[in-house]
Design an enzyme around this catalytic site. Structure first.
Site, PDB file in Angstrom:
ATOM      1  N   HIS A 245     -15.215  16.701   7.959  1.00  0.00           N
ATOM      2  CA  HIS A 245     -15.226  16.108   9.301  1.00  0.00           C
ATOM      3  C   HIS A 245     -15.265  17.196  10.384  1.00  0.00           C
ATOM      4  CE1 HIS A 245     -14.130  12.898  12.262  1.00  0.00           C
ATOM      5  NE2 HIS A 245     -13.634  13.941  12.910  1.00  0.00           N
ATOM      6  N   GLU A 246     -14.334  18.136  10.309  1.00  0.00           N
ATOM      7  CA  GLU A 246     -14.280  19.185  11.337  1.00  0.00           C
ATOM      8  C   GLU A 246     -15.512  20.075  11.262  1.00  0.00           C
ATOM      9  OE1 GLU A 246     -12.277  18.772  13.692  1.00  0.00           O
ATOM     10  OE2 GLU A 246     -11.039  17.292  12.658  1.00  0.00           O
TER      11      GLU A 246
ATOM     12  N   HIS B  65     -18.250  18.512  13.277  1.00  0.00           N
ATOM     13  CA  HIS B  65     -18.150  18.837  14.711  1.00  0.00           C
ATOM     14  C   HIS B  65     -18.719  20.232  14.975  1.00  0.00           C
ATOM     15  CE1 HIS B  65     -15.904  15.449  16.312  1.00  0.00           C
ATOM     16  NE2 HIS B  65     -14.962  15.550  15.399  1.00  0.00           N
TER      17      HIS B  65
ATOM     18  N   GLU C 199     -18.372  12.621  17.653  1.00  0.00           N
ATOM     19  CA  GLU C 199     -17.839  11.884  16.501  1.00  0.00           C
ATOM     20  C   GLU C 199     -18.964  11.388  15.597  1.00  0.00           C
ATOM     21  OE1 GLU C 199     -14.146  12.808  16.611  1.00  0.00           O
ATOM     22  OE2 GLU C 199     -14.682  11.236  15.198  1.00  0.00           O
TER      23      GLU C 199
HETATM   24 ZN    ZN Z   1     -13.445  14.086  15.048  1.00  0.00          ZN
END
Ligand code: ZN
Length: 507
Positions: free
Chosen positions: A270-271, A274, A300
């Site tokens: 997830h990170e 980003h 997101e």
């Molecule tokens: Zn996030």
């Protein structure tokens, strides 16, 4: 000086000023990153002072009337430039940032910050003691302050609009309410259908997994996805995040759980998602307000695209599962790929948003979004919030919290910041992620096959060219339309969920 050279001179002075503001923001980010990772706790007081000082200098620069004058002089000169002109985008975005900064008096900002700090400390106790009454007066004040902030931007249709605009520029309460209610109407019956089926077994994920091996695997995966360790690094932190320190330094943090494999693995992806977005922004935009991701929702969409659409897909695990089994032979040798795939996609009705699965997650978010609007618009009193929260959980998720700690007190957002604009980005991101992914697949159907070979360059390059490179020069709604040829819509996301979970649960 001729007209053109006067304009060039102004443009250069503008860029110098904006670069300095960006560098101050970068310095704040460095201090914040250190605070969240390596700083000894005794450093907190000094760090608080340093952060406050640099933030104040940054705010002074960002609201400098000289900057306003430069922008006012430049605005008419970019009016006739083509829409894709970077100078036009730069002046327009810098002007919006400037207006946003000068409208809110410094006195209000410090009042809000002081209140938020007190509220946050009280919330920690309230959650621990399961005592909503303790935080209630603070939250009432937060709602008032949030309305006061909105009123610095008059002319809105809903009092939530200016607050939503802070995180998701261009979106309004009315638009989101409609989009989210369409989604809820489709999601509730789908969750019902899935939850009537036998529960999936995810015990294979809940064994002991050595932390160093988890870390080794996570780093190998994000390296393959394309996270550039020459322009970033990964460290451990209790609350994982991504931070951009400069155009050459996008850092991520993660946290591994020794007895639950999914937490660290998907948090890491997830990170990294980003960071892939930030690392893909055109370097020519570095040092300007255009050189970063465009809105929270689009951000997101990328963390979730990599985490869910790639990381929780079957093709991805066709490649990675044998490798994971070799790292954890004792835990996983007897677990088939199919069992593992089902475990990482287990759906259940649960109370805690941050632990929710891909399917029910949005129901948690939309409940919060609806409650924020009702609080701000005066349709709901803070005193009635816990009961209303529980009702909505029962109505939409079919489960009722037995304590406020597992209910209205679980997320820190409302207690350390504002009420309004705090949650919509998560679900917007999910909706956008599917629309972007579908467009990528339409241009390059080979992406699925490549994922099964651990290759992600076609997908990543497509995202860089279409979504990442423009940074903030294209607003979110326009970006979606330009990249996918259609306005933002929830159907691709819903179809993808129906297909994936229909197959998994035999609907
Ligand atoms: Zn996030």
């Amino acid at each position: 000086m001729t007209q053109t050279s006067a304009t060039n001179d102004r443009m250069n002075r503008l860029k110098d000023r904006l670069r300095e503001i960006g560098d101050l923001q970068g310095a704040v980010a460095v201090l914040g990153w250190d605070q969240a990772t390596y700083m000894p706790s005794a450093g907190a007081a000094g760090r608080g002072r340093q952060l406050a000082l640099i933030s104040r200098i940054e705010h002074e620069r960002a609201t400098d009337p000289e900057l306003g004058k430069l922008l006012e002089d430049l605005l008419p000169t970019v009016l006739d430039l083509p829409p894709e002109s970077m100078e036009k985008a730069l002046v327009e975005v810098a002007w919006r940032d400037y207006i946003r900064a000068v409208r809110v008096p410094a006195e209000f900002v410090s009042r809000l910050e002081e209140h938020a700090a007190n509220s946050f400390e009280t919330w920690k106790r309230a959650r621990q003691e399961n005592n909503f009454g303790l935080i209630r007066p603070y939250l009432e004040r937060t709602v008032e302050l949030s309305r006061e902030l909105a009123d610095f931007f008059p002319g809105y249709a809903s009092v939530a609009d200016p607050l939503i605009d802070y995180t998701d520029e261009g979106f309004t309460a009315a638009y989101l309410r409609e989009l989210f209610s369409q989604l809820t109407c489709k999601l509730v019956p789908l969750v019902d259908a899935v939850c009537r089926k036998p529960e999936m077994d995810d015990s294979c994920l809940r064994q002991e997994f050595a932390l160093d091996r988890q870390r080794e695997f996570g780093e190998a995966v994000i390296r393959d996805l394309g996270y550039d360790f020459e322009r970033g690094r990964q460290d451990l932190a209790p609350h994982p995040f991504m931070t951009r320190l400069s155009g050459g330094d996008m850092r991520i943090t993660t946290r591994y759980n020794p007895s639950f494999l999914a937490k660290g693995l998907f948090g890491t992806i997830h990170e990294a998602g980003h960071a892939l977005y930030e690392q893909g922004v055109d370097l020519a935009l570095d040092g300007s307000p255009l050189g970063t991701g465009t809105t929270h929702g689009v951000h997101e969409s990328q963390s979730r695209l990599w985490e869910n659409l790639v990381g929780r897909s079957r093709p991805f695990w066709i490649h990675y599962y044998p490798r994971l089994q070799r790292l954890f032979p004792e835990q996983l040798t007897a677990v088939s790929l199919e069992e593992f795939y089902r475990a990482i996609n287990k759906v259940s009705r649960s109370l805690i948003r941050t632990e929710a699965d891909e399917l029910t997650y949005n129901l948690h978010v939309v409940i919060r979004f609806d409650l924020e609007l009702d609080l701000l618009e005066g349709k709901l009193e803070v005193a009635d919030l816990p009961e209303r929260w529980n009702e909505l959980y029962e109505e939409r998720l079919g489960i009722r919290p037995s304590t406020d700690s597992d209910g209205v007190l679980q997320d820190m957002h409302w207690y350390q910041s504002l009420v309004g604009g705090q949650f919509q980005s998560y679900t917007l991101g999910n909706i956008m992620s599917a629309q972007f992914f579908q467009a990528a697949l339409a241009s390059h159907p080979e992406i699925t096959e490549e994922m099964a070979q651990g290759r992600f360059d076609t997908l990543r390059n497509w995202l860089v060219s279409n979504v990442y490179r423009p940074g903030r020069s294209i607003p979110a709604l326009k970006l979606v339309e330009r990249v996918t040829g259609k306005p933002l819509e929830m159907q691709p996301y819903m179809r993808m969920l129906e297909q994936k979970y229909g197959e998994l649960y035999g609907l």
